[in-house]
Write a protein that holds these residues in place. Structure first.
Motif, PDB file in Angstrom:
ATOM      1  N   ALA A 168       0.620  -1.200  -0.060  1.00  0.00           N
ATOM      2  CA  ALA A 168       0.167  -0.033   0.026  1.00  0.00           C
ATOM      3  C   ALA A 168       0.876   1.379  -0.116  1.00  0.00           C
ATOM      4  N   LEU A 169       1.962   1.347   0.748  1.00  0.00           N
ATOM      5  CA  LEU A 169       2.738   2.706   0.854  1.00  0.00           C
ATOM      6  C   LEU A 169       3.481   2.748  -0.491  1.00  0.00           C
ATOM      7  N   THR A 170       3.702   1.724  -1.172  1.00  0.00           N
ATOM      8  CA  THR A 170       4.289   1.727  -2.654  1.00  0.00           C
ATOM      9  C   THR A 170       3.264   2.224  -3.504  1.00  0.00           C
ATOM     10  N   ALA A 171       2.231   1.958  -3.508  1.00  0.00           N
ATOM     11  CA  ALA A 171       0.906   2.581  -4.322  1.00  0.00           C
ATOM     12  C   ALA A 171       0.737   3.977  -4.130  1.00  0.00           C
ATOM     13  N   LEU A 172       1.104   4.243  -2.794  1.00  0.00           N
ATOM     14  CA  LEU A 172       0.647   5.786  -2.220  1.00  0.00           C
ATOM     15  C   LEU A 172       1.842   6.766  -2.519  1.00  0.00           C
ATOM     16  N   ASP A 173       3.121   6.084  -2.862  1.00  0.00           N
ATOM     17  CA  ASP A 173       4.122   6.867  -3.249  1.00  0.00           C
ATOM     18  C   ASP A 173       4.825   7.341  -1.776  1.00  0.00           C
ATOM     19  N   ALA A 174       4.672   6.747  -0.763  1.00  0.00           N
ATOM     20  CA  ALA A 174       5.327   7.111   0.604  1.00  0.00           C
ATOM     21  C   ALA A 174       6.681   7.520   0.383  1.00  0.00           C
ATOM     22  N   VAL A 175       7.408   8.280   1.439  1.00  0.00           N
ATOM     23  CA  VAL A 175       8.604   8.458   1.567  1.00  0.00           C
ATOM     24  C   VAL A 175       9.159   8.235   2.886  1.00  0.00           C
ATOM     25  N   VAL A 176      10.107   7.347   3.150  1.00  0.00           N
ATOM     26  CA  VAL A 176      10.604   7.000   4.190  1.00  0.00           C
ATOM     27  C   VAL A 176      11.813   7.879   4.843  1.00  0.00           C
ATOM     28  N   GLN A 177      11.447   8.414   5.833  1.00  0.00           N
ATOM     29  CA  GLN A 177      12.427   9.391   6.464  1.00  0.00           C
ATOM     30  C   GLN A 177      13.307   8.581   7.403  1.00  0.00           C
ATOM     31  N   GLU A 203      19.045  -6.052   1.594  1.00  0.00           N
ATOM     32  CA  GLU A 203      17.401  -5.951   1.123  1.00  0.00           C
ATOM     33  C   GLU A 203      16.982  -4.441   0.950  1.00  0.00           C
ATOM     34  N   THR A 204      17.555  -3.449   1.716  1.00  0.00           N
ATOM     35  CA  THR A 204      17.102  -2.243   1.288  1.00  0.00           C
ATOM     36  C   THR A 204      18.231  -1.286   0.991  1.00  0.00           C
ATOM     37  N   ASN A 205      17.935  -0.118   0.749  1.00  0.00           N
ATOM     38  CA  ASN A 205      18.982   0.949   0.449  1.00  0.00           C
ATOM     39  C   ASN A 205      19.314   1.878   1.879  1.00  0.00           C
ATOM     40  N   LEU A 206      19.013   1.187   3.099  1.00  0.00           N
ATOM     41  CA  LEU A 206      19.570   1.866   4.302  1.00  0.00           C
ATOM     42  C   LEU A 206      21.112   1.845   4.250  1.00  0.00           C
ATOM     43  N   GLN A 207      21.649   2.903   4.721  1.00  0.00           N
ATOM     44  CA  GLN A 207      22.996   2.864   5.088  1.00  0.00           C
ATOM     45  C   GLN A 207      23.172   2.275   6.508  1.00  0.00           C
ATOM     46  N   SER A 208      24.352   1.637   6.744  1.00  0.00           N
ATOM     47  CA  SER A 208      24.722   1.247   8.047  1.00  0.00           C
ATOM     48  C   SER A 208      24.501   2.305   9.220  1.00  0.00           C
ATOM     49  N   GLY A 209      23.712   1.779   9.983  1.00  0.00           N
ATOM     50  CA  GLY A 209      23.357   2.813  11.326  1.00  0.00           C
ATOM     51  C   GLY A 209      22.352   3.626  11.121  1.00  0.00           C
ATOM     52  N   GLU A 210      21.724   3.784   9.902  1.00  0.00           N
ATOM     53  CA  GLU A 210      20.759   4.580   9.735  1.00  0.00           C
ATOM     54  C   GLU A 210      19.387   4.206  10.455  1.00  0.00           C
ATOM     55  N   LEU A 211      18.454   4.989  10.899  1.00  0.00           N
ATOM     56  CA  LEU A 211      17.388   4.536  11.890  1.00  0.00           C
ATOM     57  C   LEU A 211      16.109   5.193  10.897  1.00  0.00           C
ATOM     58  N   ILE A 212      15.150   4.440  10.920  1.00  0.00           N
ATOM     59  CA  ILE A 212      14.041   5.080  10.181  1.00  0.00           C
ATOM     60  C   ILE A 212      13.117   5.673  11.072  1.00  0.00           C
ATOM     61  N   THR A 213      12.858   6.977  10.864  1.00  0.00           N
ATOM     62  CA  THR A 213      12.235   8.006  11.915  1.00  0.00           C
ATOM     63  C   THR A 213      10.706   8.100  11.727  1.00  0.00           C
ATOM     64  N   ALA A 214      10.334   8.093  10.398  1.00  0.00           N
ATOM     65  CA  ALA A 214       8.967   8.340   9.900  1.00  0.00           C
ATOM     66  C   ALA A 214       8.804   7.873   8.665  1.00  0.00           C
ATOM     67  N   ILE A 215       7.352   7.909   8.228  1.00  0.00           N
ATOM     68  CA  ILE A 215       6.851   7.446   6.912  1.00  0.00           C
ATOM     69  C   ILE A 215       5.960   8.715   6.483  1.00  0.00           C
ATOM     70  N   ASP A 216       6.404   9.380   5.405  1.00  0.00           N
ATOM     71  CA  ASP A 216       5.271  10.361   4.870  1.00  0.00           C
ATOM     72  C   ASP A 216       4.422   9.859   3.695  1.00  0.00           C
TER      73      ASP A 216
END
Ligand code: SF4
Length: 332
Positions: A168-177, A203-216
């Motif tokens: 659903a987030l993909t269809a909604l064009d969400a943005v991960v902060q 599996e993701t494009n997160l870099q080492s030590g990055e923390l997800i803070t929000a989804i817009d």
């Protein structure tokens, strides 16, 4: 289980500093997936950083859209008025996943990071799994592969992403902060997860030590016109064989002005169905057009011994999900 150190920071910065350069560190939120993986011996972190007390638990208007804190539970997100009224496809998708108990514990950020349910990945007695042990092979390709991918797979891995919410987030064009040692950045949902290629362990494009803070979630004026269709072996507590999230805007005569479609259960990441979207935009939602768009989207699909049925299933699911939304709009 391997012994691990435990740290419970009070701020996002403390959490990021605590992560440092450690290769064997994991952030833990609800723990609904990570703890299972640790018990099975698939994940063996030396350090756990419990982010459960960080101030990331708000859902609020953000510009014209909505910001969801990463530590909001799946239940609270699904039931929040801003989500139910403006992005009901997200509510539908979240409630289609897991069980009430799991949704109460699972966080939005954690859901983004849940790992595949490939049987061979979960069972370390199988030595061939490139995702668990890079270079070891893939037991699923010649094994039992009923739940595996038909789009975007590689000779290294044919696993699928298990989340409903992410479709659903993909269809909604969400943005991960995210925030990490090098600052803050935004990652579009379509770029957040990766196809397996030669590195299925990444599996993701997160870099080492990055923390997800929000989804817009962006403003989508026609966001209410949506549906999440999940097809699975039993009615509850089962992962999708195929799922479809649709958000669209159609005229009274059924001509589609804006179309957003994402598929779940078919690829290593939520699959944005851009070919079908393009084929449907500006067209009337009749059976022939819908079927042709679904055919186009699945034209490059490739099945294995036990999962080829997913290709036809995905086509039919696209047709049914779009028909449901257009029909609802015309009747509403
Ligand atoms: Fe491992 Fe991926 Fe093959 Fe499953 S499909 S066994 S996760 S490499």
């Amino acid at each position: 289980m391997k012994p691990f150190s435990y740290f419970c920071p009070a701020t996002v910065d403390e959490a990021i500093q605590g992560y440092g350069e450690a290769q064997e560190t994991r952030f833990i939120g609800g723990g609904t997936n990570l703890l299972d993986l640790m018990k099975m011996g698939v994940e063996r972190p030396a350090h756990l950083i419990d982010i459960g007390r960080l101030p990331l638990m708000k859902i609020s208007p953000h510009g014209d859209g909505v910001r969801i804190g990463a530590l909001i539970s799946n239940t609270d997100a699904a039931n929040h008025e801003l989500i139910r009224t403006r992005y009901p496809v997200l509510t539908e998708a979240i409630l289609a996943g897991a069980s009430p108990q799991l949704r109460n514990m699972a966080t939005m950020g954690g859901n983004l990071l849940q790992r595949t349910r490939c049987y061979y990945f979960y069972d370390p007695s199988y030595q061939e799994c490139n995702k668990r042990t890079p270079g070891s092979g893939c037991a699923a390709i010649d094994g039992y592969n009923r739940i595996h991918a038909v789009l975007g797979q590689s000779p290294q891995c044919i696993a699928v992403h298990p989340s409903d919410m992410c479709v659903a987030l993909t269809a909604l064009d969400a943005v991960v902060q995210v925030k990490g040692p090098h600052g803050e950045r935004s990652i579009n949902m379509t770029e957040f997860h990766r196809l397996p290629g030669d590195t299925p362990q990444v599996e993701t494009n997160l870099q080492s030590g990055e923390l997800i803070t929000a989804i817009d979630l962006p403003s989508i004026p026609y966001g209410k016109q949506s549906h999440y269709l999940k097809i699975r072996d039993r009615h509850s507590y089962a992962f999708a064989l195929v799922s479809v999230a649709v958000v669209l805007d159609a005229d009274e005569d059924g001509t589609m002005r804006h179309v957003r479609i994402a598929l779940g259960g078919v690829a290593h990441k939520p699959w944005r169905a851009t070919k079908a979207e393009k084929a449907l935009t500006g067209e009337k939602a009749d059976k022939k057009t819908l079927r042709a768009a679904a055919e186009e989207e699945l034209a490059d699909a490739h099945g294995y011994e036990h999962n080829s049925f997913k290709i036809e299933l995905a086509k039919r699911a696209i047709v049914r999900a779009v028909t449901t939304v257009v029909g609802g709009q015309q009747n509403g």
